[in-house]
Design a protein around this motif. Structure first.
Motif: not given
Ligand code: ADP
Ligand code: ZN
Length: 731
Positions: A395, A397, A400, A604
């Motif tokens: 993921n 989000t 990163k 995302r």
């Protein structure tokens, strides 16, 4: 034979399908003593010129008859076998279905114009080893570039980048010498019993069913639905062998030239000889040789790109469409046909079986199988006990990547781990070049193609800004053309080249290869890449959709999908399906050998249905959800779409023609028409484009409605009207 001769003697007048879309059918009379049969290719006078045409079945081409006294006589009957009846019916069907001129379809059949009645030898040229009396930079360039090459002067000019005049000068000096090439020299003979592999139980069941279908020589469409690595190729080689034993020809369609190499190797192992190839990068002598061998029946197995579908096979016995879900089977311009669908029609007319093979079939194909129209054959397991790879989401989000970086920490860690173990990794990003968009850091100027409404893509390897739509190229400017600031370019977003740079930073010792149509554009380069990847000379492959297909690298155990959301942008109708197929296919490259594979998807939108289905490995759930969405939207296979694009170099002309056409749109309960609106690619190759989208129920006679509508209009000469039935591209 007797029958045909009798009919044709009686047929004093013939109607020709002329190979020129601007001309309708034309009538001629037969010269004294000449006989023709339908399908024969002839030359006929037209005004002061001559035209090539095909003798067509009486009564099948509409148009007024001209008076017998005004008929001119045919000039010549070309010495090639007549196009057989099934092929003539296929030409008609294709033209009708895709709203295309018959002439344009017929041209695809006779695509190797030179092969028709041409000489049986051709002259190619090669370096003789001698040197010119006077060296010039161009001559030097030619001599360097043409080492080991042999082709026509025109092709050599293309290869070396010098003019034909320069090369002719070298011929006169004896530096380049002519070589006579026999067009009809035979191809190698495939031996159906050369090396038969031991098939697994599932493979054997499927192979037996297909062999039976080949023996029956009746139309029979199959969906060969087998997971990646299940050995679909080995399995369908058995019916191929059976057809060869029966003296029948086999056509194997592949979606991409880059895949041919892998296929050729496996074919030779199985049949002890190379098949006949057909694709756009054949030399003209090879093209003629292949065309003639196909037409006279000597070519046994033909492996080709979609255009091979329209060749005049003498005695077809089987058609295979491998990776049948691939969108490259859909032709984007000219006759906008889908080779997957047309191959089923060809099989129907030829009365032979056709096999659509895929691990991720198109929803349309699954639907045909579910309704019993196609027979479904399954290979649910990988061959040799290899297991399907595990798929994990990253993921983005939460996890990163660093600033200006694109690979998240878990993927970086996995790459490091594989390199340490000496295993291969593959990173997939469907974007060629370094960055999809380039800006000026000072004024924000965006570099755009002058001919298209599209950004120029930076390619650092070739130091170019390139338009992926029209091929326009420039060197990256020293100063911003807008504000004059020097050294101002900023790359926005990643392409494969940028990802390769990032890998080189993370793993300086890794051997990284970029695999795209830029780097693997020719069969030779693709072969070299495959050899290097197989020998373990590459640690990390960074590639576009090209690497999602067909490759089999046993040491490859990690696949990273850099941006799983990319395909979902743009909102085209098949976005979800295409994303599913691409990711499932690229994931299918992992763990095909003895070591299990692992796949990371960077996203995302971990909750998007298609991403969740990929993570769960739940193909059925994905297809069920997609089926519902399509049903609600009236999209294929439940309804049908067509696109109509009007284009002109003059924006106003295009817009006004589109509006006028819109004013007379047909009204009907079973279809509705959206538009006109500027197409998403509003400018393409210097032409302004306006678009209609037609959505129809299956009950509508879509083609007839569109043809009548367009035929009721006169369009200015500068205006082009393109019809795309079952479109894949909505730009
Ligand atoms: P698919 O096209 O279904 O993804 P492939 O046809 O590429 O799978 O097969 C995967 C690998 O397994 C290939 O290397 C192939 O040569 C091998 N293989 C498949 N079936 C057999 C068999 N019966 N005997 C030996 N090798 C096989
Ligand atoms: Zn362009």
């Amino acid at each position: 034979m007797q029958g045909i001769a009798t009919i044709c003697r009686a047929m004093q007048r013939v109607r020709l399908l002329i190979l020129n879309a601007a001309l309708g059918p034309l009538d001629y009379k037969l010269p004294e003593g000449v006989e023709v049969a339908p399908g024969q290719v002839v030359v006929a006078p037209l005004g002061p010129r001559t035209v090539t045409g095909i003798v067509w079945d009486a009564g099948r081409l509409p148009g007024p008859e001209i008076d017998a006294s005004r008929l001119r006589a045919l000039r010549e009957v070309l010495p090639v076998p007549p196009l057989a009846e099934p092929l003539r019916r296929l030409i008609e069907w294709t033209a009708d279905y895709y709203c295309a001129p018959l002439a344009s379809v017929a041209r695809m059949v006779l695509s190797s114009g030179g092969a028709i009645g041409g000489p049986t030898t051709m002259t190619e040229y090669r370096l003789s080893g001698g040197m010119p009396e006077r060296m010039t930079p161009q001559r030097e360039q030619a001599i360097e570039a043409l080492e080991g090459e042999q082709a026509t002067i025109r092709e050599l000019a293309g290869l070396s980048g010098v003019s034909e005049g320069v090369l002719r000068g070298l011929v006169n000096q004896g530096v380049i010498e002519p070589v006579s090439v026999a067009i009809d020299r035979p191809f190698e003979i495939s031996d159906p019993d050369y090396h038969q592999p031991a098939l697994s139980g599932d493979q054997l069941t499927v192979a037996k069913r297909l062999v039976k279908a080949v023996e029956a020589q009746e139309f029979a469409p199959f969906l060969l639905d087998g997971v990646t690595g299940s050995g679909k190729t080995e399995t369908y080689f058995e019916p191929v062998a059976e057809a060869v034993r029966m003296g029948r020809q086999v056509l194997v369609l592949l979606p991409e030239i880059a895949l041919t190499e892998n296929f050729l190797v496996r074919f030779e192992e199985r049949f002890g000889a190379a098949p006949v190839q057909w694709h756009s990068s054949l030399k003209s002598t090879e093209r003629r040789r292949a065309w003639r061998a196909i037409a006279n029946g000597e070519a046994q197995v033909i492996v080709g790109a979609r255009s091979a579908l329209f060749l005049p096979y003498k005695q077809l016995g089987l058609i295979i469409v491998d990776e049948a879900h691939e969108i490259s089977f859909k032709q984007g311009d000219g006759v906008r046909y889908n080779a997957r669908d047309v191959s089923v029609m060809r099989a129907r007319y030829e009365k032979v079986p056709v096999v659509l093979a895929s691990a991720t079939p198109a929803l349309e194909s699954l639907h045909m199988a579910a309704s019993g129209t196609y027979e479904r054959l399954e290979l649910p397991n990988r061959f040799g006990g290899a297991v399907m790879p595990r798929i994990e989401l990253i993921n983005l989000t939460e996890e990163k990547p660093g600033v200006g970086k694109w690979l998240a920490p878990p993927l970086v860690a996995a790459l490091e781990d594989r390199l340490a173990k000496g295993e291969q990794s593959l990173l997939f990003l469907n974007r060629r070049g370094y960055a999809p968009l380039t800006l000026c850091r000072n004024c924000g100027h965006r570099f755009q193609c002058p001919n298209c409404s599209a950004w120029l893509v930076e390619h650092r390897l070739s130091a170019r800004l390139t338009c992926h739509h029209c091929g326009h190229e420039t060197a990256p400017p020293q100063v911003c053309p807008e504000c004059g600031e020097p050294d101002c370019l900023v790359a926005c977003g990643p392409g494969v080249e940028r990802i390769a740079d990032e890998v080189a930073e993370i793993l300086p010792e890794a051997r990284v290869a970029i695999a795209t149509s830029d780097t693997l554009g020719s069969p030779e380069r693709a072969a070299q890449f495959i050899a290097e990847a197989e020998s373990g000379a590459i640690d990390v492959i960074v590639g576009t959709q090209l690497v999602t297909k067909g490759f089999h690298f046993p040491e490859l155990t990690l696949v990273g999908v850099v941006d799983a959301d990319l395909g979902l942008e743009g909102g085209d109708l098949r976005a979800a399906e295409r994303t599913y197929q691409q990711v499932a296919q690229v994931a299918g490259r992992a763990g095909r050998g003895s070591k299990p594979g692992e796949v990371f998807l960077q996203t995302r939108h971990p909750d998007a249905p298609v991403i969740a289905a990929l993570e769960a490995g739940d193909r059925d759930a994905f297809y069920a959800a997609e089926t519902d969405a399509r049903r609600d939207a009236g999209a294929p296979p439940f309804g049908r779409w067509a696109a109509i694009i009007l284009s002109s170099e003059d924006e106003r002309e295009a817009r006004e023609a589109a509006n006028r056409l819109g004013d007379t749109r047909p009204e009907s309960d079973d279809l509705y028409i959206l538009g006109p609106a500027p197409a998403p690619l509003a400018l393409l190759r210097g032409r302004y484009r306006y678009r209609f989208l037609v959505n129809a129920r299956r009950s509508a006679n879509l083609q007839e409605v569109i043809t009548c509508w367009l035929d009721s209009h006169e369009f200015a000469p500068g205006l082009r009207v393109g019809v795309d039935i079952d479109p894949y591209s909505f730009v």
